[in-house]
Design a protein around this motif. Structure first.
Motif, PDB file in Angstrom:
ATOM      1  N   GLU A   1       0.842  -1.202   0.000  1.00 42.97           N
ATOM      2  CA  GLU A   1       0.000   0.000   0.000  1.00 42.97           C
ATOM      3  C   GLU A   1       0.880   1.256   0.000  1.00 42.97           C
ATOM      4  O   GLU A   1       0.673   2.186  -0.773  1.00 42.97           O
ATOM      5  CB  GLU A   1      -0.899  -0.041   1.241  1.00 42.97           C
ATOM      6  CG  GLU A   1      -1.854   1.130   1.361  1.00 42.97           C
ATOM      7  CD  GLU A   1      -2.816   0.974   2.544  1.00 42.97           C
ATOM      8  OE1 GLU A   1      -2.360   0.717   3.683  1.00 42.97           O
ATOM      9  OE2 GLU A   1      -4.033   1.118   2.328  1.00 42.97           O
ATOM     10  N   ARG A   2       1.890   1.266   0.871  1.00 44.30           N
ATOM     11  CA  ARG A   2       2.782   2.427   0.970  1.00 44.30           C
ATOM     12  C   ARG A   2       3.490   2.676  -0.365  1.00 44.30           C
ATOM     13  O   ARG A   2       3.582   3.802  -0.840  1.00 44.30           O
ATOM     14  CB  ARG A   2       3.813   2.164   2.083  1.00 44.30           C
ATOM     15  CG  ARG A   2       4.660   3.372   2.425  1.00 44.30           C
ATOM     16  CD  ARG A   2       5.681   3.067   3.519  1.00 44.30           C
ATOM     17  NE  ARG A   2       5.115   2.377   4.664  1.00 44.30           N
ATOM     18  CZ  ARG A   2       5.351   1.100   4.986  1.00 44.30           C
ATOM     19  NH1 ARG A   2       6.174   0.362   4.253  1.00 44.30           N
ATOM     20  NH2 ARG A   2       4.785   0.552   6.051  1.00 44.30           N
ATOM     21  N   ARG A   3       3.955   1.599  -0.977  1.00 44.59           N
ATOM     22  CA  ARG A   3       4.706   1.760  -2.234  1.00 44.59           C
ATOM     23  C   ARG A   3       3.806   2.208  -3.377  1.00 44.59           C
ATOM     24  O   ARG A   3       4.181   3.062  -4.180  1.00 44.59           O
ATOM     25  CB  ARG A   3       5.438   0.451  -2.581  1.00 44.59           C
ATOM     26  CG  ARG A   3       6.729   0.346  -1.765  1.00 44.59           C
ATOM     27  CD  ARG A   3       7.576  -0.819  -2.164  1.00 44.59           C
ATOM     28  NE  ARG A   3       7.081  -2.045  -1.523  1.00 44.59           N
ATOM     29  CZ  ARG A   3       6.810  -3.163  -2.161  1.00 44.59           C
ATOM     30  NH1 ARG A   3       6.961  -3.226  -3.470  1.00 44.59           N
ATOM     31  NH2 ARG A   3       6.395  -4.216  -1.496  1.00 44.59           N
TER      32      ARG A   3
ATOM     33  N   MET B   1      -2.803   6.231   8.046  1.00 43.27           N
ATOM     34  CA  MET B   1      -2.291   5.940   9.387  1.00 43.27           C
ATOM     35  C   MET B   1      -0.792   5.667   9.349  1.00 43.27           C
ATOM     36  O   MET B   1      -0.129   5.648  10.378  1.00 43.27           O
ATOM     37  CB  MET B   1      -3.031   4.740   9.993  1.00 43.27           C
ATOM     38  CG  MET B   1      -4.514   4.968  10.170  1.00 43.27           C
ATOM     39  SD  MET B   1      -4.882   6.431  11.161  1.00 43.27           S
ATOM     40  CE  MET B   1      -4.306   5.896  12.772  1.00 43.27           C
ATOM     41  N   ASP B   2      -0.283   5.419   8.165  1.00 43.86           N
ATOM     42  CA  ASP B   2       1.142   5.150   8.014  1.00 43.86           C
ATOM     43  C   ASP B   2       1.904   6.479   7.981  1.00 43.86           C
ATOM     44  O   ASP B   2       1.592   7.360   7.181  1.00 43.86           O
ATOM     45  CB  ASP B   2       1.358   4.375   6.704  1.00 43.86           C
ATOM     46  CG  ASP B   2       2.813   4.064   6.462  1.00 43.86           C
ATOM     47  OD1 ASP B   2       3.275   3.035   6.956  1.00 43.86           O
ATOM     48  OD2 ASP B   2       3.498   4.871   5.779  1.00 43.86           O
ATOM     49  N   MET B   3       2.918   6.578   8.838  1.00 41.58           N
ATOM     50  CA  MET B   3       3.639   7.843   8.989  1.00 41.58           C
ATOM     51  C   MET B   3       4.274   8.318   7.677  1.00 41.58           C
ATOM     52  O   MET B   3       4.214   9.492   7.335  1.00 41.58           O
ATOM     53  CB  MET B   3       4.732   7.652  10.030  1.00 41.58           C
ATOM     54  CG  MET B   3       4.973   8.843  10.900  1.00 41.58           C
ATOM     55  SD  MET B   3       6.065   8.423  12.262  1.00 41.58           S
ATOM     56  CE  MET B   3       7.546   7.899  11.395  1.00 41.58           C
ATOM     57  N   ASP B   4       4.872   7.373   6.955  1.00 37.05           N
ATOM     58  CA  ASP B   4       5.546   7.746   5.706  1.00 37.05           C
ATOM     59  C   ASP B   4       4.539   8.223   4.660  1.00 37.05           C
ATOM     60  O   ASP B   4       4.779   9.200   3.953  1.00 37.05           O
ATOM     61  CB  ASP B   4       6.327   6.554   5.133  1.00 37.05           C
ATOM     62  CG  ASP B   4       7.490   6.186   6.025  1.00 37.05           C
ATOM     63  OD1 ASP B   4       7.866   7.016   6.875  1.00 37.05           O
ATOM     64  OD2 ASP B   4       8.014   5.060   5.884  1.00 37.05           O
ATOM     65  N   THR B   5       3.425   7.511   4.586  1.00 38.85           N
ATOM     66  CA  THR B   5       2.390   7.910   3.616  1.00 38.85           C
ATOM     67  C   THR B   5       1.848   9.280   3.976  1.00 38.85           C
ATOM     68  O   THR B   5       1.654  10.146   3.116  1.00 38.85           O
ATOM     69  CB  THR B   5       1.251   6.858   3.580  1.00 38.85           C
ATOM     70  OG1 THR B   5       1.797   5.625   3.124  1.00 38.85           O
ATOM     71  CG2 THR B   5       0.117   7.278   2.668  1.00 38.85           C
ATOM     72  N   ARG B   6       1.639   9.497   5.270  1.00 44.49           N
ATOM     73  CA  ARG B   6       1.127  10.796   5.721  1.00 44.49           C
ATOM     74  C   ARG B   6       2.080  11.927   5.322  1.00 44.49           C
ATOM     75  O   ARG B   6       1.669  12.978   4.846  1.00 44.49           O
ATOM     76  CB  ARG B   6       0.951  10.761   7.225  1.00 44.49           C
ATOM     77  CG  ARG B   6      -0.337  11.354   7.657  1.00 44.49           C
ATOM     78  CD  ARG B   6      -0.758  11.042   9.042  1.00 44.49           C
ATOM     79  NE  ARG B   6       0.249  10.948  10.055  1.00 44.49           N
ATOM     80  CZ  ARG B   6       0.462   9.874  10.802  1.00 44.49           C
ATOM     81  NH1 ARG B   6      -0.266   8.798  10.632  1.00 44.49           N
ATOM     82  NH2 ARG B   6       1.399   9.859  11.726  1.00 44.49           N
ATOM     83  N   ALA B   7       3.365  11.676   5.508  1.00 45.54           N
ATOM     84  CA  ALA B   7       4.366  12.699   5.185  1.00 45.54           C
ATOM     85  C   ALA B   7       4.370  12.971   3.677  1.00 45.54           C
ATOM     86  O   ALA B   7       4.448  14.122   3.238  1.00 45.54           O
ATOM     87  CB  ALA B   7       5.746  12.245   5.641  1.00 45.54           C
TER      88      ALA B   7
END
Ligand code: S3P
Length: 184
Positions: free
Chosen positions: A65-67, A88-94
């Motif tokens: 999902e993130r990728r 909810m994923d920190m990297d995705t949010r950023a």
């Protein structure tokens, strides 16, 4: 209403909030392509989301999902609807903060329960009582979703009502951004 978006519009919110239905309509109004991140994940994996959860587990799903979302946000400006856990994923949010405009489609519990009853393919909702699970997810996720650039209430009526509200909120947000950029 003609609005020119400087970045992709990213819809976030819980399962059943209407991210895909509203996102698709918003894209039409904005004259932009629409992409559903969950659908892209299924295409990339060659498996349904249910199968990914079942065979590889949730952490593996979150990885894909993130990728996939990073790839989508690296492309042209478009409307992107994301799965309920993505933000909810920190990297995705950023990444969303850096490259997109986030729009939280907020819905109340009754609406979410009613809407998620129509489709039985959400692995997280099969782990027990749907209302209790959604209630728990609201408590856990709503404080994080609240960081989105724009919040719009998902209405329990014709989708166009929610679309109109979203377009008005988006116009307000863009105005404000332009004012800030002009130092007004
Ligand atoms: C999930 C939401 C689903 C899908 C997966 C996990 C979540 O997407 O990504 O089942 O963690 O809330 P929708 O929000 O589009 O149903």
């Amino acid at each position: 209403m003609s609005l020119a978006l400087p970045r992709s519009l990213v819809l976030i919110g819980l399962m059943g909030a209407g991210k895909t239905a509203i996102g698709r309509r918003l894209a039409t109004h904005l004259g932009l392509p629409f992409v559903d991140a969950d659908h892209e994940i299924e295409q990339a994996a060659g498996l349904t989301i249910e199968d990914i959860f079942e065979t590889y587990g949730e952490p593996a799903f979150r990885d894909v999902e993130r990728r996939v979302i990073a790839r989508l946000l690296g492309g042209d400006i478009q409307v992107v609807s994301t799965g309920g856990g993505a933000y909810m994923d920190m990297d995705t949010r950023a990444l969303v903060a850096e490259r997109g405009i986030s729009l939280w489609l907020r819905a109340n519990l009754d609406l979410l329960v009613a809407r998620t009853g129509r489709r039985g393919n959400r692995p997280l909702l099969k782990r027990g009582n749907r209302r209790e699970i959604l209630d728990g997810l609201m408590k856990q996720r709503y404080p994080v979703y609240a960081r989105a650039d724009i919040t719009v209430d998902s209405r329990d009526g014709p989708p166009d009502e929610t679309v109109e509200a979203a377009l008005a909120a988006l116009a307000g947000y863009l105005d404000h951004r332009n004012d800030a950029a002009d130092g007004r």
